[in-house]
Design a protein around this motif. Structure first.
Motif, PDB file in Angstrom:
ATOM      1  N   SER A 375       0.831  -1.203   0.000  1.00  0.00           N
ATOM      2  CA  SER A 375       0.000   0.000   0.000  1.00  0.00           C
ATOM      3  C   SER A 375       0.872   1.262   0.000  1.00  0.00           C
ATOM      4  O   SER A 375       0.581   2.231  -0.710  1.00  0.00           O
ATOM      5  N   LEU A 376       1.948   1.257   0.800  1.00  0.00           N
ATOM      6  CA  LEU A 376       2.891   2.387   0.795  1.00  0.00           C
ATOM      7  C   LEU A 376       3.440   2.603  -0.619  1.00  0.00           C
ATOM      8  O   LEU A 376       3.558   3.737  -1.091  1.00  0.00           O
ATOM      9  N   GLN A 377       3.747   1.494  -1.275  1.00  0.00           N
ATOM     10  CA  GLN A 377       4.286   1.545  -2.641  1.00  0.00           C
ATOM     11  C   GLN A 377       3.286   2.188  -3.604  1.00  0.00           C
ATOM     12  O   GLN A 377       3.621   3.108  -4.351  1.00  0.00           O
ATOM     13  N   PHE A 378       2.047   1.703  -3.583  1.00  0.00           N
ATOM     14  CA  PHE A 378       1.029   2.184  -4.518  1.00  0.00           C
ATOM     15  C   PHE A 378       0.753   3.673  -4.325  1.00  0.00           C
ATOM     16  O   PHE A 378       0.701   4.436  -5.287  1.00  0.00           O
ATOM     17  N   VAL A 379       0.566   4.084  -3.059  1.00  0.00           N
ATOM     18  CA  VAL A 379       0.251   5.486  -2.781  1.00  0.00           C
ATOM     19  C   VAL A 379       1.439   6.377  -3.150  1.00  0.00           C
ATOM     20  O   VAL A 379       1.276   7.443  -3.764  1.00  0.00           O
ATOM     21  N   GLY A 380       2.658   5.936  -2.807  1.00  0.00           N
ATOM     22  CA  GLY A 380       3.858   6.709  -3.140  1.00  0.00           C
ATOM     23  C   GLY A 380       4.026   6.894  -4.637  1.00  0.00           C
ATOM     24  O   GLY A 380       4.300   7.995  -5.123  1.00  0.00           O
ATOM     25  N   MET A 381       3.834   5.794  -5.394  1.00  0.00           N
ATOM     26  CA  MET A 381       3.973   5.862  -6.863  1.00  0.00           C
ATOM     27  C   MET A 381       2.913   6.766  -7.481  1.00  0.00           C
ATOM     28  O   MET A 381       3.198   7.565  -8.378  1.00  0.00           O
ATOM     29  N   ASN A 382       1.666   6.629  -7.010  1.00  0.00           N
ATOM     30  CA  ASN A 382       0.564   7.406  -7.593  1.00  0.00           C
ATOM     31  C   ASN A 382       0.747   8.903  -7.365  1.00  0.00           C
ATOM     32  O   ASN A 382       0.549   9.709  -8.275  1.00  0.00           O
ATOM     33  N   THR A 383       1.120   9.277  -6.141  1.00  0.00           N
ATOM     34  CA  THR A 383       1.271  10.710  -5.847  1.00  0.00           C
ATOM     35  C   THR A 383       2.457  11.285  -6.602  1.00  0.00           C
ATOM     36  O   THR A 383       2.394  12.402  -7.112  1.00  0.00           O
TER      37      THR A 383
END
Length: 463
Positions: A375-383
């Motif tokens: 989840s940290l990965q997905f949110v970091g990449m998206n932002t």
């Protein structure tokens, strides 16, 4: 003196609208996760090999990816209410069709139809909130809707296992019928039919190129180890996918009306974010498909217990939400994404150490850590991907990102299925656990390699 508008709580007249959009978000979130624990039972009922059931997941996700570019244009041209209403009707009828399917081919057909409905539910619902709800209340509306999006995946694995054990797999689709019917009844009361006065001509040739590219790549990878599909056809689909991608890149550069203009990729951070999203999601998106199969097919664990075991992944995702911003502010995007990508890859690879004798509490902690890191990965990449896009490119940049996310999920599941089949053929069905373990190691290594993409992020990229 002008004052900056503050965020207000949601007014009563908009609550029904947010509830309606939440129904769509919930249905899509539930449907993405509920099926994974039911795949072995579906395979047995339909006389299929459970290791070849990834087509049921891919057909849905690929249809969503292919139809995302259509959603915004349809909503502008025919109105948000008409488009959203059609999406719920299609999704609900397709769910009924999935539940009534008598063979694998019928199920795939209705999953594609369900994916077409699902592709419109979330983007058009979000667009409706954006067009109808005042800016001062928009944050409250999105927060309420996000809760529904979290409840769906949280319930999905356990509910899927429960329905398979207590009823039959057909009920994982029938459960959508009352929810869809409620959505149909509420739509005309809650959502005005907002349209755009001028809508540019739809880029049909570009859309066809994108569909050929996505379908060719995903199905080519999925069928490369299949005994039912010739190697020549699989390679032909892959080649067609690559050629269509290259032709679309040229089309995006020269066509004024292109769905996604090439100028989007003049933004270096956006380009790195898109590439990173695609490659770093392959392994992470394959785990919710692969692990329920490992637990049920190789370790003979009941579907309901399997579903319960997968719940810590979603709990880890919830746990990570308040952590993302402070961690990125401390480390910066570049360092954070390099470190986290390596950790996600190592976590995926470490699933290869699990055996039938692994204690339940160890599995729960393992899944929780994976859910948090992923989840940290997905949110970091998206932002990172969207943060520097100018306002005029925000809509198309966001749509392209959504499409890439779904495409990566379908290719990730296809790749997991292909690796699993290849290693099962190599080691033999008596060594099923070893085939799963080596597949997980390969997916972990692919994720680790994605860290090289994030090394290209400029060191001075601000948070």
């Amino acid at each position: 003196m002008n004052q900056t508008p503050t965020h207000q709580s949601l007014q009563p007249e908009f609550r029904l609208l947010v509830f309606l959009v939440s129904i769509g978000f919930f249905m899509q979130g539930l449907d993405t996760t509920i099926i994974n624990t039911a795949l072995p039972a579906m395979a047995q009922s339909l006389n299929e090999n459970p290791l070849r059931m990834h087509g049921v997941v891919i057909s849905y996700v690929l249809s969503v990816a292919a139809c995302i570019p259509l959603s915004g244009w349809f909503a502008d041209r025919f109105g948000v209410r008409n488009t959203f209403f059609s999406a719920i009707v299609i999704f609900t009828i397709a769910s009924l069709g999935c539940g009534l399917s008598q063979n694998f081919s019928q199920l795939i057909f209705f999953r594609v139809l369900q994916g077409i409905g699902g592709a419109f539910l979330l983007p058009v619902g979000r667009l409706a909130l954006l067009k109808i709800i005042p800016r001062t209340q928009f944050l409250s509306a999105m927060s309420m809707m996000s809760l529904a999006g979290l409840v769906g995946p949280l319930l999905g694995p356990t509910l899927g296992g429960f329905l398979v054990e207590k009823a039959t797999w057909h009920w994982i689709f029938f459960i959508n019928l009352p929810i869809g019917l409620l959505g149909v009844l509420v739509t005309f009361k809650a959502m005005p039919n907002v349209t755009e006065p001028t809508v540019k001509k739809f880029d049909l040739s570009g859309f066809i190129l994108l569909v050929v590219a996505m379908v060719g790549l995903a199905l080519g990878i999925e069928s490369i180890t299949s005994k039912e599909v010739s190697r020549t056809l699989s390679i032909s689909m892959l080649v067609a996918g690559v050629i269509a991608s290259l032709v679309y890149a040229y089309h995006a550069h020269t066509h004024q009306n292109a769905l996604f203009r090439s100028k989007l990729f003049k933004n270096q951070v956006y380009t790195i974010g898109i590439l990173g999203n695609f490659f770093a999601r392959l392994g992470g998106n394959a785990i919710p498909f692969l692990m329920p199969l490992l637990l049920q097919v190789a370790f003979n664990i009941d579907p309901f217990i399997t579903g319960l075991m997968m719940t810590p992944v979603v709990l880890g995702s919830l746990f990570s939400k308040p952590l993302v911003r402070p961690i990125i502010q401390k480390l910066g995007y570049r360092k954070f994404l390099i470190i986290n990508t390596l950790m996600v890859g190592a976590c995926i690879a470490s699933f290869s150490l699990t055996t039938e004798a692994t204690p339940v509490w160890v599995r729960a902690i393992h899944f929780f850590i994976f859910g948090t890191l992923n989840s940290l990965q997905f949110v970091g990449m998206n932002t990172l991907t969207l943060k520097d896009l100018p306002q005029q490119d925000a809509s198309s940049g966001n749509s392209f990102l959504s499409m890439i996310m779904m495409l990566s999920m379908s290719i990730g599941v296809a790749l997991a299925g292909t690796l699993l089949n290849a290693f099962t053929n190599y080691y033999g069905t008596d060594h099923m656990t070893k085939a799963f373990h080596v597949s997980l190691l390969c997916l972990g290594c692919i994720n680790i390699l994605a860290a090289f993409i994030f090394k290209q992020i400029p060191k001075d990229t601000s948070v």
